[in-house]
Enzyme design. Structure first.
Site, PDB file in Angstrom:
ATOM      1  N   ASP A 146      28.866  43.960  34.681  1.00  0.00           N
ATOM      2  CA  ASP A 146      29.240  42.974  33.665  1.00  0.00           C
ATOM      3  C   ASP A 146      30.202  43.556  32.634  1.00  0.00           C
ATOM      4  OD1 ASP A 146      29.265  40.464  32.533  1.00  0.00           O
ATOM      5  OD2 ASP A 146      27.529  40.840  31.248  1.00  0.00           O
TER       6      ASP A 146
ATOM      7  N   ASP B  30      33.073  34.621  34.849  1.00  0.00           N
ATOM      8  CA  ASP B  30      32.338  35.888  34.904  1.00  0.00           C
ATOM      9  C   ASP B  30      30.836  35.628  34.967  1.00  0.00           C
ATOM     10  OD1 ASP B  30      31.471  38.503  34.711  1.00  0.00           O
ATOM     11  OD2 ASP B  30      31.755  38.604  32.537  1.00  0.00           O
TER      12      ASP B  30
ATOM     13  N   LYS C  51      43.418  39.693  29.481  1.00  0.00           N
ATOM     14  CA  LYS C  51      42.283  39.686  30.409  1.00  0.00           C
ATOM     15  C   LYS C  51      42.185  38.313  31.061  1.00  0.00           C
ATOM     16  CE  LYS C  51      37.217  39.940  30.519  1.00  0.00           C
ATOM     17  NZ  LYS C  51      35.984  40.083  29.712  1.00  0.00           N
TER      18      LYS C  51
ATOM     19  N   ASP D 176      36.443  33.459  29.486  1.00  0.00           N
ATOM     20  CA  ASP D 176      36.665  34.894  29.687  1.00  0.00           C
ATOM     21  C   ASP D 176      38.099  35.205  30.109  1.00  0.00           C
ATOM     22  OD1 ASP D 176      35.404  37.279  29.202  1.00  0.00           O
ATOM     23  OD2 ASP D 176      34.743  37.586  31.256  1.00  0.00           O
TER      24      ASP D 176
ATOM     25  N   GLU E  78      33.220  44.263  33.458  1.00  0.00           N
ATOM     26  CA  GLU E  78      34.275  44.150  34.469  1.00  0.00           C
ATOM     27  C   GLU E  78      35.664  44.008  33.868  1.00  0.00           C
ATOM     28  OE1 GLU E  78      34.493  40.500  32.791  1.00  0.00           O
ATOM     29  OE2 GLU E  78      32.622  41.490  33.309  1.00  0.00           O
TER      30      GLU E  78
ATOM     31  N   LYS F 202      24.392  37.887  34.371  1.00  0.00           N
ATOM     32  CA  LYS F 202      24.180  37.373  33.025  1.00  0.00           C
ATOM     33  C   LYS F 202      23.039  36.352  33.021  1.00  0.00           C
ATOM     34  CE  LYS F 202      29.075  37.436  31.568  1.00  0.00           C
ATOM     35  NZ  LYS F 202      28.994  38.291  30.380  1.00  0.00           N
TER      36      LYS F 202
ATOM     37  N   ARG G   6      37.219  45.473  31.477  1.00  0.00           N
ATOM     38  CA  ARG G   6      37.939  46.729  31.245  1.00  0.00           C
ATOM     39  C   ARG G   6      38.444  47.330  32.549  1.00  0.00           C
ATOM     40  NH1 ARG G   6      32.751  49.128  28.309  1.00  0.00           N
ATOM     41  NH2 ARG G   6      32.721  46.906  27.809  1.00  0.00           N
TER      42      ARG G   6
END
Length: 478
Positions: A326, A249, A244, A267, A328, A256, A330
Site C-alpha cells: 500500500d 488503489d 502520481k 489517488d 505503491e 486497505k 512511491r
C-alpha cells in the site's frame, strides 16, 4: 458563459450585487437618487457596515424598474489580500443564482481574475451520475471600465480547475489508466502540447520494474503519459513535472479497509494536478519549456500481485524491498522521476502526489506538504502558492531519516518506521532524482475535500495546487 465583462448598466439582470469595504459603502452610479436614498436608509437601519462576509439584500425601484440589490462585505480594505478576497466573495455569492450585474465600490479592488475564478468555483458540480442535474447557475456580468485582457487568467485557470476536478471525481471504473491517457491526449490537442503514450512493453524495455510491479495484478494495463510543451525554442531550460497516477488503489495485498478505499479514485490527484498545470501553461502561452510524466496504473489484488517481501529493481538500478504494497505510489514515482531526469533531461522537477496519510496527521486536510533538496526552489514554490487560496508548508528533509529506509535484503525498503512517514516517503523519492533540483508536494490532504473547508466546501476534488505550479513556472526567470 458564467462570467463576462460589461461596460454599462442594463435593467435586464435578476440581481445587482455590490462588493463593498467597511470604510464606507459607496453606492454605484447606476442607482438613481431615490434608490440611493432608500438604500442608505436601509443600510443605516440595519447597521450594515460591510464587515467581512456580511451581506444585506433589498428591493429597490431604480429608474422605474424593480430590482433586487445586494451588498456583500469585504471588511477593511487594508486587510484584504488575494486569499481573503476570494473567501469573502465566495461567501457573498455562493447562494446567489441567476444573471447578476456585479461591481466593486472601490476601483482599487478591481480584480477580474479573482472574481472570475470564484464564479466558476461556485458553479462547479460533478453531477454526471445524478438523474436530476443542477439547472440554475450564477452568471456574472462584471461592470468595469477597465481594459479587459483577451485571456482573463483567473477565469481560464478556473475552467481548467474544473477539468482537474472532473478527472479526480470520475469513478475508477471509467477513469482507468487507458482512459486517463486518452483524456490527456485530447487535452494536449485542445490546449497545444504534445502527448506521447508509452505502453507496458515500452516501459519494460526502459526497465521501469518498480512501476510495473504495482500494476501487475490489475485488469486495466498501465500506461506512461509523457506531455511536452515547447514555448521557447531559444531556451535550453526545461521544467519537469511528475504526477502520481494511481487511478485506483486497493492497497494491493496489504489491503486497505473499505472506508479507506471509498475515496481512492482521488489517488491520481497528482496526475490531474500536473495535467492541469500543462493545460494552463499552454493556454496562457507561456514562453517556457515544460515536460510532464505520469506513470498511470491501478494497484489491485490477484494471483500475480506483487507481495510484501518482494525485491524490485527500479529503472535507475537500485533495489527495493517491498515492506508494504500500500506504499505503491512511491514505487511508481521512483521510475517516473528517473525517466524524466534521465530520458527527458529536465533541469528541475516538481512532483505532486497523494502520497501519505502521515502528511494529513501533521498538517491537516488544508495544507500541502513541501519537501525539497533545494531551499531556493522550495521558497519560490511556496511564494507562488500565495497567489491562490492555497496553503503550503515546508517539511524537514534531514539525512538522518535515511536510516528508516534501510533494508537487510536490498538497497532500501519502500516504507520506514511509523514516525515521520511523510518525510520517509520523500527521502525515498530523493533516491531517484540524481542531482536534479527537486520539490515534492504531498497533496494527500489538499487534493480532496471532506466539506469542512470554508472555500472548498463541496465534498470531492478541490482542483488545488496546479495553479501554484503554473505560477511558479510563469514567474521563474529560467
Amino acid at each position: 458563459m458564467s462570467f463576462q465583462c460589461v461596460k454599462k448598466y442594463e435593467d435586464s439582470y435578476d440581481k445587482y450585487v455590490l462588493a463593498a469595504t467597511s470604510e464606507k459603502v459607496v453606492l454605484p452610479d447606476y442607482l438613481d437618487k431615490e434608490s440611493k436614498k432608500i438604500a442608505e436608509t436601509i443600510i443605516k437601519k440595519n447597521k450594515f457596515t460591510a464587515k467581512a462576509s456580511e451581506k444585506i439584500s433589498m428591493t429597490l425601484v431604480n429608474k422605474k424598474k424593480v430590482i433586487e440589490f445586494i451588498i456583500i462585505g469585504l471588511g477593511e480594505k487594508k486587510k484584504l489580500d488575494a486569499k481573503n478576497t476570494r473567501q469573502y466573495l465566495f461567501d457573498g455569492l455562493k447562494n446567489i443564482i441567476g444573471k447578476v450585474l456585479f461591481s466593486f465600490d472601490n476601483k482599487d479592488l478591481d480584480n477580474i481574475d479573482i472574481l472570475a475564478e470564484v464564479v466558476e468555483h461556485i458553479n462547479y458540480k460533478f453531477d454526471k451520475y445524478f438523474s436530476k442535474k443542477k439547472e440554475e447557475f450564477l452568471e456574472v456580468s462584471y461592470l468595469t471600465d477597465k481594459k479587459v485582457p483577451k485571456l482573463i487568467e483567473g477565469y481560464e485557470l478556473a475552467k481548467i480547475s474544473n477539468i482537474v476536478k472532473d478527472l479526480v471525481n470520475e469513478q475508477a471504473e471509467v477513469l482507468n489508466p487507458k482512459e486517463l491517457a486518452d483524456r490527456a491526449t485530447k487535452l494536449g490537442k485542445k490546449f497545444g502540447f504534445d502527448v506521447e503514450i508509452l505502453d507496458e512493453k515500452k516501459a519494460q524495455k526502459l526497465g521501469m520494474n518498480a512501476y510495473l510491479s504495482v500494476a501487475r495484478a490489475a485488469h486495466h494495463r498501465p500506461y506512461v503519459i509523457v506531455m511536452r510543451y515547447k514555448g521557447n525554442a531559444k531556451s535550453k531550460y526545461t521544467f519537469g513535472l511528475v504526477g502520481k497516477g494511481l487511478t485506483y488503489d486497493t492497497g494491493g495485498l496489504s489491503l486497505k479497509p473499505t472506508d479507506s478505499m471509498l475515496t481512492m479514485r482521488c489517488d491520481m490527484g497528482g496526475a490531474a494536478t500536473m495535467i492541469g498545470a500543462m493545460c494552463s501553461v499552454a493556454k496562457m502561452k507561456l514562453k517556457k519549456n515544460v515536460t510532464c510524466v505520469v506513470a498511470a496504473c491501478e494497484n489491485s489484488i490477484g494471483p500475480n500481485a506483487y507481495r510484501p517481501g518482494d525485491i524490485l529493481t527500479a529503472m535507475n538500478g537500485k533495489t527495493i524491498e517491498v515492506t508494504n504494497t500500500d506504499a505503491e505510489g512511491r514505487l511508481t514515482l521512483a521510475d517516473a522521476l528517473t525517466y524524466i531526469v534521465r530520458k527527458e533531461k529536465v533541469n528541475e522537477v516538481i512532483d505532486a502526489a497523494t502520497l501519505t496519510g502521515a502528511i494529513m496527521v501533521a498538517l491537516g486536510e488544508d495544507v500541502t506538504g513541501v519537501f525539497t533538496n533545494d531551499e531556493k526552489m522550495a521558497r519560490k514554490v511556496i511564494d507562488a502558492s500565495e497567489n491562490w487560496n492555497e496553503y503550503f508548508w515546508q517539511m524537514p528533509m534531514f539525512d538522518l531519516y535515511k536510516k528508516n529506509l534501510k533494508s537487510s535484503y536490498a538497497d532500501m525498503q519502500n516504507t520506514g518506521v511509523r514516525w515521520g512517514g511523510s518525510t520517509n516517503a520523500a527521502k525515498f523519492l530523493e533516491e531517484f532524482i540524481d542531482d536534479t533540483k527537486w520539490v515534492h508536494l504531498d497533496i494527500a490532504g489538499t487534493a480532496w475535500a471532506s466539506g469542512a473547508n470554508p472555500y472548498y466546501s463541496q465534498k470531492g476534488a478541490t482542483g488545488q495546487v496546479f495553479r501554484t505550479v503554473y505560477s511558479y513556472i510563469k514567474d521563474n526567470k529560467n
